[in-house]
Design a protein around this motif. Structure first.
Motif, PDB file in Angstrom:
ATOM      1  N   UNK A  91       0.828  -1.211   0.000  1.00  0.00           N
ATOM      2  CA  UNK A  91       0.000   0.000   0.000  1.00  0.00           C
ATOM      3  C   UNK A  91       0.857   1.254   0.000  1.00  0.00           C
ATOM      4  N   UNK A  92       0.216   2.358  -0.419  1.00  0.00           N
ATOM      5  CA  UNK A  92       0.910   3.643  -0.461  1.00  0.00           C
ATOM      6  C   UNK A  92       1.610   3.864  -1.776  1.00  0.00           C
ATOM      7  N   UNK A  93       2.315   4.976  -1.924  1.00  0.00           N
ATOM      8  CA  UNK A  93       2.456   6.046  -0.943  1.00  0.00           C
ATOM      9  C   UNK A  93       1.175   6.885  -0.825  1.00  0.00           C
ATOM     10  N   UNK A  94       1.040   7.595   0.305  1.00  0.00           N
ATOM     11  CA  UNK A  94      -0.186   8.342   0.571  1.00  0.00           C
ATOM     12  C   UNK A  94      -0.345   9.493  -0.428  1.00  0.00           C
ATOM     13  N   UNK A  95      -1.574   9.613  -1.003  1.00  0.00           N
ATOM     14  CA  UNK A  95      -1.829  10.758  -1.893  1.00  0.00           C
ATOM     15  C   UNK A  95      -2.404  11.931  -1.110  1.00  0.00           C
ATOM     16  N   UNK A  96      -2.904  11.659   0.102  1.00  0.00           N
ATOM     17  CA  UNK A  96      -3.568  12.694   0.897  1.00  0.00           C
ATOM     18  C   UNK A  96      -3.251  12.472   2.366  1.00  0.00           C
ATOM     19  N   UNK A  97      -3.409  13.529   3.156  1.00  0.00           N
ATOM     20  CA  UNK A  97      -3.233  13.358   4.597  1.00  0.00           C
ATOM     21  C   UNK A  97      -4.277  12.410   5.154  1.00  0.00           C
ATOM     22  N   UNK A  98      -5.394  12.209   4.425  1.00  0.00           N
ATOM     23  CA  UNK A  98      -6.433  11.281   4.891  1.00  0.00           C
ATOM     24  C   UNK A  98      -5.924   9.849   4.954  1.00  0.00           C
ATOM     25  N   UNK A 151       3.299  18.053  -3.144  1.00  0.00           N
ATOM     26  CA  UNK A 151       2.721  17.389  -1.978  1.00  0.00           C
ATOM     27  C   UNK A 151       2.603  15.889  -2.203  1.00  0.00           C
ATOM     28  N   UNK A 152       1.851  15.224  -1.322  1.00  0.00           N
ATOM     29  CA  UNK A 152       1.672  13.774  -1.423  1.00  0.00           C
ATOM     30  C   UNK A 152       2.903  13.005  -0.987  1.00  0.00           C
ATOM     31  N   UNK A 153       2.768  11.666  -1.001  1.00  0.00           N
ATOM     32  CA  UNK A 153       3.866  10.769  -0.611  1.00  0.00           C
ATOM     33  C   UNK A 153       4.416  11.193   0.762  1.00  0.00           C
ATOM     34  N   UNK A 154       3.496  11.437   1.695  1.00  0.00           N
ATOM     35  CA  UNK A 154       3.877  12.065   2.968  1.00  0.00           C
ATOM     36  C   UNK A 154       4.990  11.329   3.704  1.00  0.00           C
ATOM     37  N   UNK A 155       4.773  10.021   3.944  1.00  0.00           N
ATOM     38  CA  UNK A 155       5.750   9.265   4.738  1.00  0.00           C
ATOM     39  C   UNK A 155       7.102   9.191   4.045  1.00  0.00           C
TER      40      UNK A 155
END
Ligand SMILES: NC(=O)c1ccc[n+]([C@@H]2O[C@H](COP(=O)([O-])OP(=O)(O)OC[C@H]3O[C@@H](n4cnc5c(N)ncnc54)[C@H](OP(=O)(O)O)[C@@H]3O)[C@@H](O)[C@H]2O)c1
Length: 243
Positions: A91-98, A151-155
């Motif tokens: 899973x990931x990378x995150x597209x949103x802080x959600x 933005x995105x891919x927070x981690x």
């Protein structure tokens, strides 16, 4: 150009990866290099008489300590080529802080930040003091805070930004005992590996490097760096990327 004194002992952590394997083989192909210690979770061998495989896991500090004790001093070049963009479950990378999750961020920080820092802890004492020595960790341009416009891919971004900070800190400390050494982070370009495979759509063919092209470029960049560059983040083309 050989800017080191021969023969050189090198260590590559992440030698099972696309870029890591290419880096280990490119180092082994250099006349001035006598041995390349090439580490991966499996401890699998690479096809070169100069390459000595070893096993380690970034999430197991004792395995890093044991591997480094076996490699021993003196090391001239240490390259950390490990990393993760997605989680182990795919899973990931995150597209949103959600999409943020504590477990997801902890997983990426363990691999992209803490593991390389622990490798530094056990390899820096092995670095040559009386001549040039290099510690380099593969980071990513997306770990630059000032360059972040999408933005995105927070981690992933945050774990690479933290890695850049740790290597900058290490560079400052290393300079006190190893005046000819440098510790840097590197951006390898967009490279055709398992890590980037799901995200290559939209990358024009000329901008997608083979691991061999990227590895050759990164070694050329390292050849050109001097102690005054220590602590920086450098791209495959030699350009310094602002933090
Ligand atoms: N490819 C790109 O376009 C690109 C762009 C920017 C930055 N980078 C950075 O370049 C570096 C290398 O990436 P790559 O493209 O070569 O990726 P890759 O082919 O997926 O290689 C990743 C490496 O990390 C190792 N690794 C993962 N978890 C580990 C663990 N717990 N313990 C020990 N090793 C572990 C893998 O070992 P296993 O084989 O045991 O899983 C593998 O050797 C990464 O830091 C990445 O963020 C890549």
């Amino acid at each position: 150009m050989n800017v080191f004194r021969s023969p050189l002992r090198c260590a590559v952590f992440g030698a099972s990866g696309g870029i890591g394997a290419a880096l280990a083989m490119a180092l082994a192909a250099r006349d001035e290099v006598s041995e390349v210690h090439a580490g991966s979770r499996s401890g699998a061998a690479l096809h070169s008489a100069k390459v000595h495989p070893f096993a380690f896991d970034l999430t197991d500090e004792a395995s890093i300590a044991k591997a480094c004790a076996a490699i021993g001093a003196t090391l001239d070049i240490v390259i950390v080529a490990t990393g993760r963009l997605t989680r182990a479950d795919g899973s990931g990378p995150e597209k949103s802080w959600r999409a943020l999750s504590g477990a997801g961020m902890a997983e990426l920080f363990a691999i992209n930040t803490i593991g390389p820092a622990l490798i530094a802890k056990y390899t820096l004492p092995l670095l040559r003091r009386d001549d040039r020595a290099v510690f380099a960790a593969l980071s990513a341009r997306v770990g630059s805070i000032s360059d972040n416009r999408l933005g995105g891919w927070h981690g992933y971004r945050a774990s690479k930004a933290a890695l850049n900070m740790l290597v900058k800190n290490i560079a400052l400390e290393l300079a006190r005992t190893h005046p000819q050494a440098l510790a840097v982070t590197l951006h390898p370009g967009t490279v055709d590996t398992a890590l980037s495979a799901p995200f290559q759509r939209g990358v024009s063919p000329g901008k997608l490097f083979t691991p061999e092209i990227s590895a050759a470029a990164l070694l050329a960049v390292l050849d050109g760096l001097r102690p005054q560059h220590s602590g920086g983040l450098f791209a495959w083309d030699g350009a310094e990327v602002p933090f």
